[in-house]
Design an enzyme around this catalytic site. Structure first.
Site, PDB file in Angstrom:
ATOM      1  N   TYR A  94      75.805  84.471  30.922  1.00 46.54           N
ATOM      2  CA  TYR A  94      77.091  84.010  30.391  1.00 46.54           C
ATOM      3  C   TYR A  94      77.875  83.276  31.474  1.00 46.54           C
ATOM      4  O   TYR A  94      77.651  83.479  32.674  1.00 46.54           O
ATOM      5  CB  TYR A  94      77.927  85.179  29.853  1.00 46.54           C
ATOM      6  CG  TYR A  94      78.327  86.200  30.888  1.00 46.54           C
ATOM      7  CD1 TYR A  94      79.505  86.053  31.618  1.00 46.54           C
ATOM      8  CD2 TYR A  94      77.541  87.322  31.148  1.00 46.54           C
ATOM      9  CE1 TYR A  94      79.874  86.975  32.575  1.00 46.54           C
ATOM     10  CE2 TYR A  94      77.904  88.254  32.092  1.00 46.54           C
ATOM     11  CZ  TYR A  94      79.070  88.080  32.809  1.00 46.54           C
ATOM     12  OH  TYR A  94      79.428  89.001  33.760  1.00 46.54           O
ATOM     13  N   CYS A  95      78.798  82.429  31.034  1.00 41.25           N
ATOM     14  CA  CYS A  95      79.784  81.812  31.918  1.00 41.25           C
ATOM     15  C   CYS A  95      81.161  82.268  31.441  1.00 41.25           C
ATOM     16  O   CYS A  95      81.270  83.322  30.815  1.00 41.25           O
ATOM     17  CB  CYS A  95      79.646  80.298  31.948  1.00 41.25           C
ATOM     18  SG  CYS A  95      79.911  79.479  30.345  1.00 41.25           S
ATOM     19  N   PHE A  96      82.197  81.501  31.707  1.00 43.95           N
ATOM     20  CA  PHE A  96      83.528  81.985  31.343  1.00 43.95           C
ATOM     21  C   PHE A  96      83.761  81.974  29.838  1.00 43.95           C
ATOM     22  O   PHE A  96      84.188  82.968  29.252  1.00 43.95           O
ATOM     23  CB  PHE A  96      84.617  81.166  32.044  1.00 43.95           C
ATOM     24  CG  PHE A  96      85.999  81.674  31.753  1.00 43.95           C
ATOM     25  CD1 PHE A  96      86.395  82.926  32.198  1.00 43.95           C
ATOM     26  CD2 PHE A  96      86.894  80.918  31.019  1.00 43.95           C
ATOM     27  CE1 PHE A  96      87.666  83.419  31.913  1.00 43.95           C
ATOM     28  CE2 PHE A  96      88.167  81.397  30.733  1.00 43.95           C
ATOM     29  CZ  PHE A  96      88.555  82.643  31.183  1.00 43.95           C
ATOM     30  N   GLY A  99      80.350  78.147  27.346  1.00 47.99           N
ATOM     31  CA  GLY A  99      80.270  76.713  27.096  1.00 47.99           C
ATOM     32  C   GLY A  99      79.272  75.991  27.971  1.00 47.99           C
ATOM     33  O   GLY A  99      78.108  76.402  28.083  1.00 47.99           O
ATOM     34  N   TYR A 123      82.390  85.339  29.158  1.00 42.72           N
ATOM     35  CA  TYR A 123      83.182  86.413  29.756  1.00 42.72           C
ATOM     36  C   TYR A 123      84.498  86.618  29.018  1.00 42.72           C
ATOM     37  O   TYR A 123      84.921  87.752  28.777  1.00 42.72           O
ATOM     38  CB  TYR A 123      83.459  86.097  31.235  1.00 42.72           C
ATOM     39  CG  TYR A 123      84.396  87.079  31.883  1.00 42.72           C
ATOM     40  CD1 TYR A 123      83.919  88.271  32.417  1.00 42.72           C
ATOM     41  CD2 TYR A 123      85.767  86.840  31.940  1.00 42.72           C
ATOM     42  CE1 TYR A 123      84.781  89.194  32.988  1.00 42.72           C
ATOM     43  CE2 TYR A 123      86.636  87.759  32.503  1.00 42.72           C
ATOM     44  CZ  TYR A 123      86.141  88.925  33.033  1.00 42.72           C
ATOM     45  OH  TYR A 123      86.998  89.837  33.591  1.00 42.72           O
TER      46      TYR A 123
END
Length: 367
Positions: A94-96, A99, A123
């Site tokens: 995952y990223c923030f 995206g 996140y």
């Protein structure tokens, strides 16, 4: 390939491995227990891309990102992600926000022959889910609060009751002026995330009620979520009783022997003992305005004598001197006042065995 997921409940209950591709600075501000940070961009690269985005727009920022993370640098990062994916075949990345960054990592891994799913929403969505979990639990669950004088053994009882949630354990602090541990407290967001996951797992286990220790708004420098603090203040209170001698021995075990062992394990014998001694002296100095000059001087002298004996011979007997005075003249009067204010909330009181049995019976799993 396994599908991407937005099933945050299952993610946190299962404890699957999670690959966090945010920048290190983002990870340091807040992360999930056990997540591993292998960033797409380091802090400097992310800063450059952010400036480019603000000045020239998204496409230019994407192009700059590809320039910054290319060649051997790109290959090394793909190799690290692939190694993680192979070691944790059930995990997710995952990223923030779920995206561009996590999509790009997913694409690069796919090109390298590794298919790995990501968390939809990233996140931010998972963090929101955990905040909602804590809010809902505070509003909907039944709670009991465990109180007692300093050294009565509240933490020991928590360990004996499966429905208990150890707030001090999550905060890495014992919750008093002498409560700082050898290791620093976790970041505030890490504390909140770990606490919410623990709450989620306890609810999933089906406990009829949850148990926490009686805490104020702050545990050290960590802030207990306001919704939980408010619920604790309105929940039934169970009062743990112990003799004065038992309490002295427990304080000696936890705040002297235990703390010294923590520092020595972390820093080695000489440096660790010095850091431990400094920590105790700092804690005593921290409450000096409330002790008054004469009493602070007396307690400091007793503490120095005890530390000297401990350093020279490894004995801890003299520590009982300052512990007894501190309990009798400082902590006990303070807790006695607090207990009087909460007397109407007390639903049970007794020694460790009686309190443990009562709490187990009243928090037992449904069905």
């Amino acid at each position: 390939m396994r599908p991407d997921t937005a099933d945050f409940r299952t993610l946190f209950l299962s404890g699957v491995a999670m690959l966090d591709v945010r920048a290190p600075l983002e990870f340091a501000r807040g992360a999930f227990p056990g997540a591993v940070n292998l960033p797409l961009m380091d802090d400097a690269e992310r800063h450059e891309v952010g400036l480019c985005y603000a000045q020239k727009g998204q496409q230019a920022a994407i192009e700059l990102g590809h320039q910054l993370v290319s060649g051997l640098r790109k290959a090394a990062r793909i190799a690290a992600w692939a190694e993680f994916a192979r070691a944790h075949p059930d995990g997710y990345l995952y990223c923030f926000r779920g995206g561009l960054r996590s999509q790009l990592v997913q694409q690069w891994l796919h090109a390298a022959g590794v298919d790995y799913p990501r968390v939809t929403g990233g996140y931010k969505a998972m963090r929101g889910f955990l905040i909602e979990t804590t809010d809902a639990a505070a509003a909907e669950q039944q709670w009991f609060v465990l109180g007692g004088l300093t050294g009565s053994g509240k933490t020991d009882v928590l360990a004996d009751v499966p429905a208990a949630i150890d707030l001090e354990g999550h905060a890495r602090h014992r919750g008093s002026a002498f409560g700082r541990r050898a290791l620093a407290q976790p970041p505030q967001i890490d504390f909140e995330n770990a606490l919410a996951i623990d709450v989620l797992r306890h609810i999933d286990a089906g406990w009829r009620a949850l148990l926490v220790e009686d805490e104020g708004r702050f545990i050290g420098s960590r802030d207990v979520p306001q919704v939980l603090t408010q619920r604790m203040q309105a929940s039934p209170l169970v009062w743990l009783e112990a003799s004065f001698d038992e309490r002295v021995e427990r304080v000696l075990r936890d705040y002297v022997q235990g703390l010294a062992a923590e520092f020595i394990a972390e820093k080695g014998s000489t440096e660790g003992f010095e850091a431990y001694a400094t920590r105790l002296r700092e804690a005593m100095a921290g409450i000096s305005p409330r002790l008054g000059g004469a009493r602070y001087g007396k307690l400091s002298a007793l503490l120095d004598q005890a530390l000297a004996q401990q350093a020279e011979r490894g004995e801890v007997d003299l520590h009982r001197g300052w512990i007894e005075v501190l309990l009798r003249e400082y902590y006990d009067p303070m807790y006695a006042f607090q207990r009087e204010q909460r007397e109407a909330r007390i639903v049970f009181r007794g020694d460790r065995a009686a309190v443990t049995d009562w709490l187990r019976a009243h928090t037992a799993q449904r069905g």
